[in-house]
Design an enzyme around this catalytic site. Structure first.
Site, PDB file in Angstrom:
ATOM      1  N   HIS A 151      50.366  44.065   2.211  1.00 37.27           N
ATOM      2  CA  HIS A 151      50.188  44.967   1.072  1.00 37.27           C
ATOM      3  C   HIS A 151      51.065  44.515  -0.085  1.00 37.27           C
ATOM      4  O   HIS A 151      51.895  43.622   0.054  1.00 37.27           O
ATOM      5  CB  HIS A 151      50.523  46.414   1.455  1.00 37.27           C
ATOM      6  CG  HIS A 151      49.494  47.068   2.317  1.00 37.27           C
ATOM      7  ND1 HIS A 151      49.481  46.931   3.695  1.00 37.27           N
ATOM      8  CD2 HIS A 151      48.429  47.847   2.011  1.00 37.27           C
ATOM      9  CE1 HIS A 151      48.459  47.609   4.190  1.00 37.27           C
ATOM     10  NE2 HIS A 151      47.803  48.172   3.193  1.00 37.27           N
TER      11      HIS A 151
ATOM     12  N   LYS B 155      54.734  48.873  -1.676  1.00 37.15           N
ATOM     13  CA  LYS B 155      54.449  49.741  -0.527  1.00 37.15           C
ATOM     14  C   LYS B 155      55.686  49.830   0.361  1.00 37.15           C
ATOM     15  O   LYS B 155      56.255  48.811   0.759  1.00 37.15           O
ATOM     16  CB  LYS B 155      53.254  49.218   0.272  1.00 37.15           C
ATOM     17  CG  LYS B 155      52.821  50.156   1.398  1.00 37.15           C
ATOM     18  CD  LYS B 155      51.521  49.707   2.008  1.00 37.15           C
ATOM     19  CE  LYS B 155      51.059  50.638   3.125  1.00 37.15           C
ATOM     20  NZ  LYS B 155      50.853  52.015   2.663  1.00 37.15           N
TER      21      LYS B 155
END
Length: 236
Positions: A148, A152
């Site tokens: 990600h 995140k």
């Protein structure tokens, strides 16, 4: 075709809420947004959609399905309203407490309800494929690598854990690895490794609209269903 699904968008000022409103306005699904709810709306009407403050939730017009991407503290009142009005609920709100999850389980006895960590239709299919592979490949190693964007915080991702739960249902014991790099929307690799061979299942999201589209797909399919705790894969 029947009447459009009447939607309540809860958490409308957030990233997902804004995407849901935009896609509905573009005609992504056969739906009509009858109300948008946020903590403190800046305007009362935006593009023909009436906006309500969270404190005014009880006064929203009639709706078929509530689509919720809000905060845990706002979830309880919405769940109570859906139960009161016998309306369906689609929710992707994270960070819910054990008590809130128990309340969801109880509400599923009265209304059709779907909660998911990820509303990508592709991820729903991935979970099913992973469970089937784990069942068939007994004794193989199972590794899940999720990637990600750098902002995140949680690791492994909620999606990785959901995919891992599917592997566990098939009898595997998954191991996890997390990468945070650049602006990656979301990638999940599930690798089953045996002696001399390897099977890889991969899902890549390149646009965040896939999650909003999946939630709208679920809402359009959930109207009129029997009460219960539904899964996204049940509505494909």
């Amino acid at each position: 075709m029947g009447d459009p699904v009447r939607l309540l968008i809860h958490g409308a000022s957030g990233r997902m809420g804004r995407a849901l409103l935009r896609l509905c306005a573009e005609g992504a699904v056969d739906c009509s947004v009858v109300a948008a709810v946020s903590r403190r709306p800046a305007q009362r009407v935006v593009d023909g959609v009436p906006w309500f403050a969270a404190s005014e939730l009880a006064g929203v017009p009639a709706f078929d399905v509530a689509v919720d991407f809000s905060l845990p503290e706002a979830f309880g009142p919405l769940l109570a309203l859906c139960r009161q009005r016998r309306a369906a609920l689609v929710s992707g709100t994270t960070g819910l407490s054990d008590a809130q999850r128990q309340a969801m389980a109880e509400a599923a006895g009265e209304i059709p309800l779907l909660w998911a960590a990820n509303f990508s239709l592709g991820v729903a299919v991935l979970e099913e494929l992973v469970e089937r592979a784990a069942t068939a490949l007994e004794g193989w190693d199972c590794d899940i690598v999720e990637s990600h964007h750098v902002h995140k915080q949680d690791a492994p991702s909620g999606t990785a854990l959901a995919v891992g739960a599917a592997a566990e249902r098939g009898g595997s014991t998954p191991r996890y690895a997390s990468l945070r790099a650049g602006d990656i929307v979301g990638e999940h690799l599930v690798q089953f490794t045996g002696t001399g061979e390897r099977v890889e299942l991969v899902h890549r999201a390149t646009n965040r609209d896939v999650f909003a589209r999946g939630a709208l797909h679920a809402a359009s399919r959930l109207r009129g269903r029997q009460p219960g705790a539904w899964r996204l894969r049940d509505l494909l």
